[in-house]
Enzyme design. Structure first.
Site, PDB file in Angstrom:
ATOM      1  N   THR A 133     -38.447 -22.008 -22.735  1.00  0.00           N
ATOM      2  CA  THR A 133     -39.092 -22.449 -23.975  1.00  0.00           C
ATOM      3  C   THR A 133     -39.213 -23.962 -24.042  1.00  0.00           C
ATOM      4  OG1 THR A 133     -38.345 -20.493 -25.147  1.00  0.00           O
ATOM      5  CG2 THR A 133     -38.856 -22.387 -26.502  1.00  0.00           C
ATOM      6  N   THR A 178     -33.188 -20.546 -22.472  1.00  0.00           N
ATOM      7  CA  THR A 178     -31.851 -20.385 -23.052  1.00  0.00           C
ATOM      8  C   THR A 178     -31.311 -18.951 -22.942  1.00  0.00           C
ATOM      9  OG1 THR A 178     -32.771 -19.988 -25.242  1.00  0.00           O
ATOM     10  CG2 THR A 178     -32.181 -22.264 -24.702  1.00  0.00           C
ATOM     11  N   ASP A 179     -32.208 -17.987 -22.734  1.00  0.00           N
ATOM     12  CA  ASP A 179     -31.770 -16.582 -22.814  1.00  0.00           C
ATOM     13  C   ASP A 179     -30.701 -16.238 -21.785  1.00  0.00           C
ATOM     14  OD1 ASP A 179     -33.519 -16.198 -24.882  1.00  0.00           O
ATOM     15  OD2 ASP A 179     -34.958 -14.999 -23.744  1.00  0.00           O
ATOM     16  N   GLU A 197      -4.266  -0.774 -24.621  1.00  0.00           N
ATOM     17  CA  GLU A 197      -4.482   0.631 -25.015  1.00  0.00           C
ATOM     18  C   GLU A 197      -4.826   1.502 -23.811  1.00  0.00           C
ATOM     19  OE1 GLU A 197      -6.522   1.621 -28.826  1.00  0.00           O
ATOM     20  OE2 GLU A 197      -7.034  -0.500 -28.762  1.00  0.00           O
ATOM     21  N   TYR A 253     -45.428 -17.764 -28.461  1.00  0.00           N
ATOM     22  CA  TYR A 253     -45.617 -18.857 -27.532  1.00  0.00           C
ATOM     23  C   TYR A 253     -45.489 -18.349 -26.116  1.00  0.00           C
ATOM     24  CZ  TYR A 253     -40.557 -18.979 -26.895  1.00  0.00           C
ATOM     25  OH  TYR A 253     -39.261 -18.648 -26.594  1.00  0.00           O
ATOM     26  N   LYS A 306     -24.993 -17.861 -25.673  1.00  0.00           N
ATOM     27  CA  LYS A 306     -26.084 -17.878 -26.650  1.00  0.00           C
ATOM     28  C   LYS A 306     -25.751 -16.857 -27.732  1.00  0.00           C
ATOM     29  CE  LYS A 306     -31.049 -17.677 -27.317  1.00  0.00           C
ATOM     30  NZ  LYS A 306     -32.405 -17.713 -26.741  1.00  0.00           N
TER      31      LYS A 306
HETATM   32  C1  SIN Z   1     -35.710 -19.946 -24.501  1.00  0.00           C
HETATM   33  O1  SIN Z   1     -35.889 -20.673 -23.546  1.00  0.00           O
HETATM   34  O2  SIN Z   1     -35.147 -20.382 -25.527  1.00  0.00           O
HETATM   35  C2  SIN Z   1     -36.094 -18.504 -24.543  1.00  0.00           C
HETATM   36  C3  SIN Z   1     -36.923 -18.057 -23.404  1.00  0.00           C
HETATM   37  C4  SIN Z   1     -36.247 -18.214 -22.086  1.00  0.00           C
HETATM   38  O3  SIN Z   1     -35.044 -18.021 -21.997  1.00  0.00           O
HETATM   39  O4  SIN Z   1     -36.955 -18.528 -21.128  1.00  0.00           O
END
Ligand code: SIN
Length: 336
Positions: free
Chosen positions: A20, A99-100, A293, A33, A172
């Protein structure tokens, strides 16, 4: 190389993968996007202040959303990062990344790249064309962190939202908010305000230059699948993963890595057949301990300690390149 940078500034290699941070909205009023629409040259050109921090040279390693980051990309990224850091010219590496799955790539590199020099992953939650895009400041801060002499020996880091996170600790935690990254167990590595660093405690476990894992001679990693536990779970998905050839399984267990009787019977059968089965937790925080457990000793199961399921998978993949011995694999979870 970045225009107008002073020759006395540290040289930082920027490896771009997309995400992103390089994304463009599909329309002015649209929330949709396309990730990875802009090249790394365009992202750097949008932040001319970078030239006050470092001399940048760039390489576009991939141009994808991080949901498509795969093992081949990990191997390439590890090799390009290692090659850069082995050069005496290069002071640190910045990797732009979605970020994913950033926490998985960061932890993978934390285990297989051998260097004390800074390695910083950076992304953004808003595309580059969004109102108040977070990418430019995140990129500026990431370069400031990578170029800073105090950042040696801290392992792979993630920089976003003015925060510096350790690869091992970060996850995340939110689908859209810029403060998505959290480190549940041990807190931040530090903060970075417009390029000024404030560092907190050092990392607690082995990483990078002290890691025993290596990709030398490897072209692929052992298959390790994650199975998500839930109320009323059956044994079918565990059996299917074993049938598909998994050498390891991570169970995203309920609570303290727990499983119901049906799933536990399948997990124990898998372990008896030589599959490494790690109990992690789907809760998002806390330690999964041995023999609370569930009788791990008797059933031949492993506990993920503090690692979330997706990071437990990375460590188990690398662990299985070294050994099938459950006792040694368990020790990896206490050491990394
Ligand atoms: C992001 O970058 O925040 C989401 C999409 C991705 O991980 O490429």
């Amino acid at each position: 190389m970045s225009a107008n940078a002073q020759p006395s500034l540290p040289r930082i290699r920027v490896l771009a993968t997309g995400g992103t941070i390089a994304g463009a909205q599909t329309g002015d009023s649209s929330r949709g996007y396309q990730a990875a629409a802009f090249s790394i040259d365009a992202l750097i050109a949008a932040v001319p202040q970078l030239a006050t921090l470092a001399r940048l040279d760039v390489e576009q390693v991939a141009a994808i959303g991080s949901q498509d980051i795969d093992e081949a990309t990990w191997f390439k990224l590890a090799a390009r990062t290692q090659a850069a850091l082995d050069s005496p010219e290069i002071a640190g590496v910045v990797i732009t990344h979605g970020t994913d799955t950033m926490e998985e790539t960061a932890f993978f590199l934390n285990l297989v790249v051998h260097s004390a020099k800074p390695i910083v992953l950076v992304g953004a939650m808003r595309p580059a064309t969004a109102i108040s895009a977070d990418g430019p400041m995140n990129l500026y801060n990431a370069v400031a962190v990578a170029a800073h002499p105090d950042m040696h020996g801290r392992g792979v880091l993630v920089v976003a939202n003015d925060e510096i996170h350790f690869a091992r600790e970060v996850a995340k935690t939110n689908t859209t908010q810029v403060g998505t990254f959290r480190a549940t167990h041990r807190g931040l590595a530090g903060v970075v305000n417009a390029g000024r660093l404030h560092l907190y405690a050092p990392p607690v476990r082995r990483h990078t230059h002290t890691s025993e894992f290596s990709l030398a001679g490897l072209t692929a990693l052992p298959r390790v699948d994650i199975v998500y536990a839930h109320a009323g779970m059956g044994r079918e998905l565990i059996d299917a993963a074993v049938h598909a050839g998994a050498r390891g399984l991570v169970i995203a267990g309920v609570g303290d890595g727990n499983l119901n009787a049906a799933a536990l019977a399948a997990a124990a059968a898998a372990a008896r057949n030589g599959v490494a089965v790690v109990r992690a937790s789907r809760t998002g925080g806390g330690v999964v301990e041995r023999n609370i457990e569930i009788d791990d000793d008797r059933l031949g199961l492993l506990a993920a300690d503090e690692l979330n399921p997706q990071k437990a998978r990375v460590l188990l993949q690398l662990g299985l390149t070294r050994t099938d011995d459950p006792r040694v694999l368990q020790e990896f979870f206490f050491a990394y």
